[in-house]
Design an enzyme around this catalytic site. Structure first.
Site, PDB file in Angstrom:
ATOM      1  N   HIS A  99       0.858  -1.184   0.000  1.00 33.02           N
ATOM      2  CA  HIS A  99       0.000   0.000   0.000  1.00 33.02           C
ATOM      3  C   HIS A  99       0.899   1.241   0.000  1.00 33.02           C
ATOM      4  O   HIS A  99       1.560   1.541   1.003  1.00 33.02           O
ATOM      5  CB  HIS A  99      -0.903   0.011   1.233  1.00 33.02           C
ATOM      6  CG  HIS A  99      -1.938  -1.065   1.240  1.00 33.02           C
ATOM      7  ND1 HIS A  99      -2.991  -1.083   0.346  1.00 33.02           N
ATOM      8  CD2 HIS A  99      -2.085  -2.166   2.016  1.00 33.02           C
ATOM      9  CE1 HIS A  99      -3.750  -2.142   0.582  1.00 33.02           C
ATOM     10  NE2 HIS A  99      -3.222  -2.813   1.580  1.00 33.02           N
ATOM     11  N   HIS A 109      -0.712  -6.433  -5.366  1.00 30.05           N
ATOM     12  CA  HIS A 109      -0.876  -7.679  -4.612  1.00 30.05           C
ATOM     13  C   HIS A 109      -0.332  -8.820  -5.455  1.00 30.05           C
ATOM     14  O   HIS A 109      -0.462  -8.826  -6.679  1.00 30.05           O
ATOM     15  CB  HIS A 109      -2.362  -7.919  -4.311  1.00 30.05           C
ATOM     16  CG  HIS A 109      -2.691  -9.363  -4.036  1.00 30.05           C
ATOM     17  ND1 HIS A 109      -3.208 -10.197  -5.004  1.00 30.05           N
ATOM     18  CD2 HIS A 109      -2.558 -10.110  -2.923  1.00 30.05           C
ATOM     19  CE1 HIS A 109      -3.384 -11.404  -4.477  1.00 30.05           C
ATOM     20  NE2 HIS A 109      -3.005 -11.376  -3.225  1.00 30.05           N
ATOM     21  N   ASN A 111       0.548 -13.326  -4.983  1.00 29.50           N
ATOM     22  CA  ASN A 111       0.790 -14.509  -4.166  1.00 29.50           C
ATOM     23  C   ASN A 111       1.039 -15.706  -5.063  1.00 29.50           C
ATOM     24  O   ASN A 111       0.525 -15.797  -6.185  1.00 29.50           O
ATOM     25  CB  ASN A 111      -0.350 -14.771  -3.170  1.00 29.50           C
ATOM     26  CG  ASN A 111      -1.587 -15.345  -3.826  1.00 29.50           C
ATOM     27  OD1 ASN A 111      -1.721 -16.553  -4.001  1.00 29.50           O
ATOM     28  ND2 ASN A 111      -2.519 -14.480  -4.199  1.00 29.50           N
ATOM     29  N   ARG A 113       1.508 -20.019  -4.496  1.00 23.39           N
ATOM     30  CA  ARG A 113       1.302 -21.014  -3.447  1.00 23.39           C
ATOM     31  C   ARG A 113       1.189 -22.418  -4.029  1.00 23.39           C
ATOM     32  O   ARG A 113       0.887 -22.609  -5.214  1.00 23.39           O
ATOM     33  CB  ARG A 113       0.042 -20.676  -2.650  1.00 23.39           C
ATOM     34  CG  ARG A 113      -1.221 -20.645  -3.501  1.00 23.39           C
ATOM     35  CD  ARG A 113      -2.425 -20.103  -2.753  1.00 23.39           C
ATOM     36  NE  ARG A 113      -3.626 -20.149  -3.585  1.00 23.39           N
ATOM     37  CZ  ARG A 113      -4.004 -19.182  -4.393  1.00 23.39           C
ATOM     38  NH1 ARG A 113      -3.284 -18.091  -4.501  1.00 23.39           N
ATOM     39  NH2 ARG A 113      -5.104 -19.302  -5.117  1.00 23.39           N
ATOM     40  N   HIS A 178     -20.830  -7.056  -4.600  1.00 23.79           N
ATOM     41  CA  HIS A 178     -21.813  -6.190  -3.943  1.00 23.79           C
ATOM     42  C   HIS A 178     -21.661  -4.727  -4.353  1.00 23.79           C
ATOM     43  O   HIS A 178     -22.554  -3.920  -4.117  1.00 23.79           O
ATOM     44  CB  HIS A 178     -21.739  -6.329  -2.418  1.00 23.79           C
ATOM     45  CG  HIS A 178     -20.429  -5.933  -1.815  1.00 23.79           C
ATOM     46  ND1 HIS A 178     -19.384  -6.813  -1.661  1.00 23.79           N
ATOM     47  CD2 HIS A 178     -19.983  -4.743  -1.337  1.00 23.79           C
ATOM     48  CE1 HIS A 178     -18.362  -6.184  -1.091  1.00 23.79           C
ATOM     49  NE2 HIS A 178     -18.691  -4.931  -0.894  1.00 23.79           N
ATOM     50  N   GLY A 261      -7.518 -22.447  10.841  1.00 23.85           N
ATOM     51  CA  GLY A 261      -7.093 -22.470  12.229  1.00 23.85           C
ATOM     52  C   GLY A 261      -5.612 -22.693  12.428  1.00 23.85           C
ATOM     53  O   GLY A 261      -5.152 -22.823  13.571  1.00 23.85           O
ATOM     54  N   GLY A 263      -3.208 -20.770  10.611  1.00 29.66           N
ATOM     55  CA  GLY A 263      -2.469 -19.569  10.237  1.00 29.66           C
ATOM     56  C   GLY A 263      -2.289 -18.641  11.433  1.00 29.66           C
ATOM     57  O   GLY A 263      -2.688 -18.932  12.558  1.00 29.66           O
ATOM     58  N   ARG A 264      -1.698 -17.503  11.186  1.00 25.78           N
ATOM     59  CA  ARG A 264      -1.469 -16.486  12.210  1.00 25.78           C
ATOM     60  C   ARG A 264      -2.280 -15.265  11.832  1.00 25.78           C
ATOM     61  O   ARG A 264      -2.114 -14.713  10.764  1.00 25.78           O
ATOM     62  CB  ARG A 264       0.013 -16.153  12.299  1.00 25.78           C
ATOM     63  CG  ARG A 264       0.383 -15.131  13.361  1.00 25.78           C
ATOM     64  CD  ARG A 264       1.902 -15.009  13.437  1.00 25.78           C
ATOM     65  NE  ARG A 264       2.324 -14.037  14.428  1.00 25.78           N
ATOM     66  CZ  ARG A 264       2.521 -12.733  14.174  1.00 25.78           C
ATOM     67  NH1 ARG A 264       2.324 -12.290  12.937  1.00 25.78           N
ATOM     68  NH2 ARG A 264       2.911 -11.909  15.121  1.00 25.78           N
TER      69      ARG A 264
END
Length: 304
Positions: A99, A109, A111, A113, A178, A261, A263-264
């Site tokens: 940013h 952005h 990523n 993986r 939306h 559950g 990840g950080r």
């Protein structure tokens, strides 16, 4: 099929990619440095979060590596892939969001993986995913053209169909339903990618990952010293609200991190902007540069 050693070759590449991107961005910023936070989870997994803030160029940014494990796939994955239910998994990747301080420099952005899902008496299921996209606040044709030229070049050595296909997937994915508008000008997006053998898919992902700095750095260098007003900064903060909305409502990586559950939470939400403004029922002035962002740049178009 692949060997375990190939998985760790991906890990080694991603760790080196994180180092190279952070080093380059530090040089561009010229003042701020990335702070490194290495974390481990008893439930399975580790990560290296690297965050930069309050720089001359980068207001907030993060380049994170994670390698997490779980006993079963989270709902965000099995909703679209019911065949993965009941499989243990490992997931590794580098995810980054930059940013900028200056509203004339776009947010970026990226990523990259790898997912592997396994269970006894069954062949492993694996795929790569990722890509990159650009979110300008004030549009410039030359920036959009350069960004997409680099994306096309990264795909060119693997076949003529990849760039147009992954560009379209990017346009479709980074769409705020939306709001009925794109998040930015797109780029590349791919998921469930295993249509070549493992080594060739990995080679493709490396080509795309290595093209990110080639695509982004020249744009930052071109725009970072542009003078801006308080009104233009406020518009940037208003548009950042769209970024936050997308990441919290639609982004698969964010949802996977929250639901798995393993990840950080600080690393998962690293992608959110530092300062965001929501203004009730705001509309740009006709003929303004802000209006031009909507009428020309927040459209799916062929930039190259």
């Amino acid at each position: 099929m692949f060997k375990s050693g190939e998985v760790y070759a991906v890990r080694a590449f991603l760790l080196q990619l994180q180092i190279e991107i952070c080093s380059s961005l530090e040089q561009i910023d010229g003042s701020a440095k990335f702070k490194t936070d290495q974390w481990d989870r008893d439930t399975g997994g580790m990560g290296i979060s690297r965050v930069i803030s309050d720089g001359n160029v980068i207001e907030k940014g993060g380049v994170n590596f994670s390698h997490v494990f779980g006993a079963s796939m989270p709902a965000s994955a099995t909703a679209t892939r019911p065949d993965l239910a009941g499989r243990a998994f490992q997931a590794m990747g580098v995810s980054l969001v930059i940013h900028p301080l200056n509203p004339f420099v776009p947010t970026s952005h990226a990523n990259f993986r790898l997912f592997v899902a396994e269970k006894d008496d069954a062949e492993p299921v694996w795929w790569f995913g990722g890509g990159y996209d650009l979110t300008p606040y004030y549009g410039f044709d030359e920036d959009c053209i350069h960004w997409h030229q680099q994306a096309r070049l990264a795909c060119a050595g693997f076949g003529p169909d990849y760039y147009p296909r992954f560009k379209q997937q990017c346009d479709e994915y980074f769409y705020i339903k939306h709001r009925d508008e794109p998040r930015g000008i797109g780029g590349l997006f791919f998921d469930d990618f295993n249509e070549m053998d493992f080594a060739k898919c990995f080679e493709f992902v490396q080509a795309m990952a290595n093209s990110y700095l080639k695509a982004y750095s020249p744009i930052v260098l071109r725009r970072k010293a542009t003078a801006f007003t308080a009104r233009q900064k406020q518009f940037q903060e208003y548009r950042r609200g769209r970024y936050a909305e997308f990441n919290l409502v639609y982004d698969r990586g964010t949802l996977f991190g929250l639901q798995s559950g393993v990840g950080r939470i600080e690393s998962i939400l690293m992608s959110l902007p530092p300062i965001v403004r929501w203004v009730y029922d705001w509309h740009p002035e006709p003929g303004s540069d802000e209006e031009k962002l909507y009428s020309r740049y927040l459209k799916s178009r062929d930039w190259v």
